[in-house]
Design a protein around this motif. Structure first.
Motif, mmCIF file in Angstrom:
data_model
loop_
_atom_site.group_PDB
_atom_site.id
_atom_site.type_symbol
_atom_site.label_atom_id
_atom_site.label_comp_id
_atom_site.label_asym_id
_atom_site.label_seq_id
_atom_site.Cartn_x
_atom_site.Cartn_y
_atom_site.Cartn_z
ATOM 1 N N PRO A 165 0.829 -1.201 0.000
ATOM 2 C CA PRO A 165 0.000 0.000 0.000
ATOM 3 C C PRO A 165 0.869 1.259 0.000
ATOM 4 N N PRO A 166 0.283 2.382 -0.422
ATOM 5 C CA PRO A 166 1.035 3.644 -0.415
ATOM 6 C C PRO A 166 1.429 4.029 1.011
ATOM 7 N N SER A 167 2.554 4.711 1.145
ATOM 8 C CA SER A 167 2.983 5.135 2.474
ATOM 9 C C SER A 167 1.985 6.142 3.038
ATOM 10 N N ALA A 168 1.797 6.104 4.328
ATOM 11 C CA ALA A 168 0.816 6.980 4.982
ATOM 12 C C ALA A 168 1.124 8.453 4.735
ATOM 13 N N GLY A 169 2.394 8.821 4.697
ATOM 14 C CA GLY A 169 2.781 10.211 4.505
ATOM 15 C C GLY A 169 2.620 10.724 3.082
ATOM 16 N N SER A 170 2.288 9.839 2.150
ATOM 17 C CA SER A 170 2.162 10.259 0.747
ATOM 18 C C SER A 170 0.763 10.762 0.401
ATOM 19 N N PHE A 171 -0.190 10.624 1.303
ATOM 20 C CA PHE A 171 -1.561 11.035 1.011
ATOM 21 C C PHE A 171 -1.730 12.540 1.189
ATOM 22 N N MET A 172 -2.457 13.148 0.251
ATOM 23 C CA MET A 172 -2.713 14.588 0.254
ATOM 24 C C MET A 172 -4.221 14.806 0.283
ATOM 25 N N PRO A 173 -4.707 15.775 1.075
ATOM 26 C CA PRO A 173 -6.149 16.031 1.103
ATOM 27 C C PRO A 173 -6.636 16.599 -0.233
ATOM 28 N N PHE A 174 -7.848 16.208 -0.612
ATOM 29 C CA PHE A 174 -8.464 16.771 -1.808
ATOM 30 C C PHE A 174 -9.934 17.020 -1.542
ATOM 31 N N GLY A 175 -10.530 17.828 -2.387
ATOM 32 C CA GLY A 175 -11.955 18.096 -2.312
ATOM 33 C C GLY A 175 -12.468 18.535 -3.665
ATOM 34 N N ALA A 176 -13.719 18.277 -3.913
ATOM 35 C CA ALA A 176 -14.378 18.700 -5.148
ATOM 36 C C ALA A 176 -15.803 19.086 -4.796
ATOM 37 N N ILE A 177 -16.295 20.123 -5.448
ATOM 38 C CA ILE A 177 -17.664 20.562 -5.218
ATOM 39 C C ILE A 177 -18.432 20.449 -6.530
ATOM 40 N N GLU A 178 -19.629 19.953 -6.436
ATOM 41 C CA GLU A 178 -20.478 19.761 -7.613
ATOM 42 C C GLU A 178 -20.635 21.088 -8.355
ATOM 43 N N GLY A 179 -20.352 21.064 -9.647
ATOM 44 C CA GLY A 179 -20.434 22.272 -10.457
ATOM 45 C C GLY A 179 -19.168 23.095 -10.436
ATOM 46 N N GLY A 180 -18.150 22.642 -9.684
ATOM 47 C CA GLY A 180 -16.876 23.358 -9.592
ATOM 48 C C GLY A 180 -15.963 23.004 -10.753
ATOM 49 N N ASP A 181 -14.756 23.539 -10.691
ATOM 50 C CA ASP A 181 -13.783 23.331 -11.763
ATOM 51 C C ASP A 181 -13.121 21.960 -11.714
ATOM 52 N N GLY A 182 -13.299 21.228 -10.689
ATOM 53 C CA GLY A 182 -12.660 19.926 -10.556
ATOM 54 C C GLY A 182 -12.026 19.798 -9.189
ATOM 55 N N PRO A 183 -11.429 18.653 -8.919
ATOM 56 C CA PRO A 183 -10.836 18.427 -7.606
ATOM 57 C C PRO A 183 -9.677 19.379 -7.317
ATOM 58 N N ILE A 184 -9.598 19.786 -6.067
ATOM 59 C CA ILE A 184 -8.493 20.608 -5.573
ATOM 60 C C ILE A 184 -7.680 19.712 -4.651
ATOM 61 N N VAL A 185 -6.372 19.676 -4.863
ATOM 62 C CA VAL A 185 -5.479 18.858 -4.056
ATOM 63 C C VAL A 185 -4.495 19.775 -3.351
ATOM 64 N N PHE A 186 -4.386 19.625 -2.040
ATOM 65 C CA PHE A 186 -3.370 20.363 -1.287
ATOM 66 C C PHE A 186 -2.144 19.470 -1.218
ATOM 67 N N GLU A 187 -1.070 19.906 -1.849
ATOM 68 C CA GLU A 187 0.105 19.063 -1.993
ATOM 69 C C GLU A 187 0.871 18.841 -0.702
ATOM 70 N N GLY A 188 0.589 19.612 0.322
ATOM 71 C CA GLY A 188 1.127 19.337 1.644
ATOM 72 C C GLY A 188 2.638 19.386 1.763
ATOM 73 N N ARG A 189 3.264 20.224 0.993
ATOM 74 C CA ARG A 189 4.717 20.353 1.105
ATOM 75 C C ARG A 189 5.063 21.109 2.376
ATOM 76 N N ASP A 190 6.134 20.683 3.021
ATOM 77 C CA ASP A 190 6.598 21.390 4.212
ATOM 78 C C ASP A 190 7.191 22.733 3.803
ATOM 79 N N ILE A 191 6.828 23.777 4.513
ATOM 80 C CA ILE A 191 7.363 25.103 4.242
ATOM 81 C C ILE A 191 8.814 25.114 4.725
ATOM 82 N N PRO A 192 9.761 25.454 3.827
ATOM 83 C CA PRO A 192 11.161 25.478 4.247
ATOM 84 C C PRO A 192 11.425 26.604 5.253
ATOM 85 N N ALA A 193 12.555 26.537 5.912
ATOM 86 C CA ALA A 193 12.917 27.535 6.916
ATOM 87 C C ALA A 193 13.142 28.906 6.299
ATOM 88 N N ALA A 194 13.531 28.941 5.021
ATOM 89 C CA ALA A 194 13.745 30.213 4.322
ATOM 90 C C ALA A 194 13.239 30.070 2.887
#
Length: 169
Positions: A90-119
């Motif tokens: 199975p895929p690693s637990a940390g590889s999953f990214m939240p997504f959402g889609a709303i009926e009539g919207g432009d399509g699914p939105i995925v938050f890529e969940g990248r860690d914000i670097p220190a700078a």
């Protein structure tokens, strides 16, 4: 409105202005619901949203989990969940990214969940603000906990206070 307020706060600081299985048929990529959360009778919206999500994965295998469907006050369906394109089974637990889609919207939105670097380099700021917009949209859809966007924005603002400009601190 939240985006506008976030930009007003950020810009001055910058010195600038489910049942397991492959229940859905897809044409180019395989998709699997890995946790039994697929609705028993998916609507055309749910099936179409998952198909669009998988097509973004190009030729990779996409796994989804934690699927849920709820209605807005306007009686539009919202599909929420998490997606991974990790080829491991199975895929690693940390590889999953939240997504959402709303009926009539432009399509699914995925938050890529990248860690914000220190700078951050000045040229990367807009990219990180756009990632935050995805989190804001998911929060408004009810796909991530309330306060997720605020936590992301607060962390980004702290980094931006100490950002690099042309390689200098």
């Amino acid at each position: 409105m939240k985006r506008f307020l976030a930009l007003c706060a950020i810009l001055p600081g910058l010195g600038c202005l489910g049942a397991t299985g492959s229940g859905l048929v897809t044409t180019a990529a395989a998709q699997t619901v890995v946790d039994g959360s697929m609705p028993k009778a998916p609507t055309a919206f749910v099936s179409g949203s998952l198909k669009a999500l998988v097509s973004r994965a190009q030729d990779k295998h996409a796994a989804v989990r934690h699927l849920s469907v709820h209605d807005t006050v306007d009686k539009k369906q919202v599909l929420c969940g998490e997606v991974s394109t990790d080829p491991a089974s199975p895929p690693s637990a940390g590889s999953f990214m939240p997504f959402g889609a709303i009926e009539g919207g432009d399509g699914p939105i995925v938050f890529e969940g990248r860690d914000i670097p220190a700078a951050l380099d000045f040229r990367e700021v807009n990219q990180w603000i756009n990632y935050g917009a995805d989190m804001e949209d998911l929060e408004e859809m009810g796909c991530v906990p309330e306060g997720s966007y605020r936590a992301y924005s607060d962390k980004l603002n702290k980094v931006l206070e100490h950002r690099k400009v042309n390689g200098l601190h």
